[in-house]
Design an enzyme around this catalytic site. Structure first.
Site, mmCIF file in Angstrom:
data_model
loop_
_atom_site.group_PDB
_atom_site.id
_atom_site.type_symbol
_atom_site.label_atom_id
_atom_site.label_comp_id
_atom_site.label_asym_id
_atom_site.label_seq_id
_atom_site.Cartn_x
_atom_site.Cartn_y
_atom_site.Cartn_z
ATOM 1 C CG ASP A 48 -19.525 -10.803 -52.243
ATOM 2 O OD1 ASP A 48 -19.869 -10.382 -53.365
ATOM 3 O OD2 ASP A 48 -20.259 -10.758 -51.241
ATOM 4 C CE LYS A 78 -17.718 -12.055 -47.899
ATOM 5 N NZ LYS A 78 -18.426 -10.808 -47.563
ATOM 6 C CB SER A 114 -23.615 -17.512 -46.761
ATOM 7 O OG SER A 114 -24.046 -16.178 -46.561
ATOM 8 C CB THR A 128 -17.922 -7.189 -52.528
ATOM 9 O OG1 THR A 128 -18.272 -8.135 -51.506
ATOM 10 C CG2 THR A 128 -16.919 -7.833 -53.470
ATOM 11 C CD GLU A 164 -16.545 -8.005 -48.712
ATOM 12 O OE1 GLU A 164 -17.779 -8.187 -48.856
ATOM 13 O OE2 GLU A 164 -15.733 -8.056 -49.643
ATOM 14 C CB ALA A 208 -20.490 -11.994 -43.720
#
Length: 240
Positions: free
Chosen positions: A55, A38, A42, A17, A116, A118
């Site tokens: 984020d 994003k 979570s 991030t 982005e 995860a």
């Protein structure tokens, strides 16, 4: 045509991030209308507006477009665990079609879209879908964030090989100093530059506290990415 990039990392907690915010800032400084995406997050927290992920909020803040939160982060979960586990537990499956629909919406508005992921490259989204699968489906050029620490060279090379084996272009990589530089820091960077088959976009130094509004884009050079290095200021566009 919209510039699109997928940010992955050598591991979780390597500063994807932070690097994504720096990339968005650098693209904005080059004159592009930008959007951060994003799609799955979570570890989110409940707010008066609903679940919000820090984020995703950082990407929203660093986008030049005025984006609704739901446009930035369509899937958000409170439990800080792998997305496929928490989505299955809640009965809320993550669908590739939804991820792609969100991307199409941002592409229609922005000139430079940064997605982005995860965790790392093969983070599962369901029993049959990984982030790597979706990025490959979308044919997204990949930017790799390397958290510079012990073990990062092996992780970086393995990830780069996996990206290339998927038939995707490794567009560049960012070194993010996730711990204070050690005695052999220079040698680590030199080895990464030699072994990674992609342009080096810059190094983000060890920063103990980074806020979404922190000025960090100047640490990166996007010229190796191609057209994103040139100035291309767009007309004002409506909020998504």
């Amino acid at each position: 045509m919209t510039e699109r990039y997928f940010v992955t990392g050598t591991d979780t907690e390597v500063g994807k991030t932070v690097a994504s915010c720096a990339l968005l800032q650098a693209a904005a400084q080059a004159g592009w209308q930008t959007a951060g995406y994003k799609p799955v997050a979570s570890g989110s927290e409940m707010t008066p507006e609903g679940l919000r992920n820090s984020d995703a909020l950082a990407l929203q803040h660093n986008s030049t477009l005025a984006l609704r939160y739901e446009a930035v982060n369509p899937y958000t979960f409170a439990e800080p665990t792998s997305p496929h586990i928490v989505s299955a537990a809640l009965g809320q499956p993550i669908e590739a079609e939804t991820l792609s629909a969100g991307l199409r919406m941002l592409e229609a508005q922005a000139e430079w879209v940064l997605v982005e992921g995860a965790g790392g490259w093969f983070t599962p989204l369901s029993e049959t879908l990984t982030f790597a699968d979706w990025a490959t489906q979308e044919q997204l050029p990949v930017i790799l964030v390397v958290g510079v620490k012990l073990g990062c060279i092996n992780h970086a090379v393995l990830t780069a090989q996996a990206v290339q084996q998927a038939g995707l272009r490794l567009a560049g990589w960012v070194a993010n100093d996730v711990v204070p530089p050690g005695q052999r820091h220079t040698e680590y960077l030199a080895t990464l530059k030699r072994m990674l088959p992609a342009p080096f976009l810059g190094e983000i130094p060890w920063l103990e506290n980074v806020a979404p509004e922190s000025d960090i884009g100047h640490w990166l050079d996007l010229s190796a990415l191609g057209s994103a290095s040139s100035t291309g200021k767009a007309a004002d566009r409506p909020a998504v």
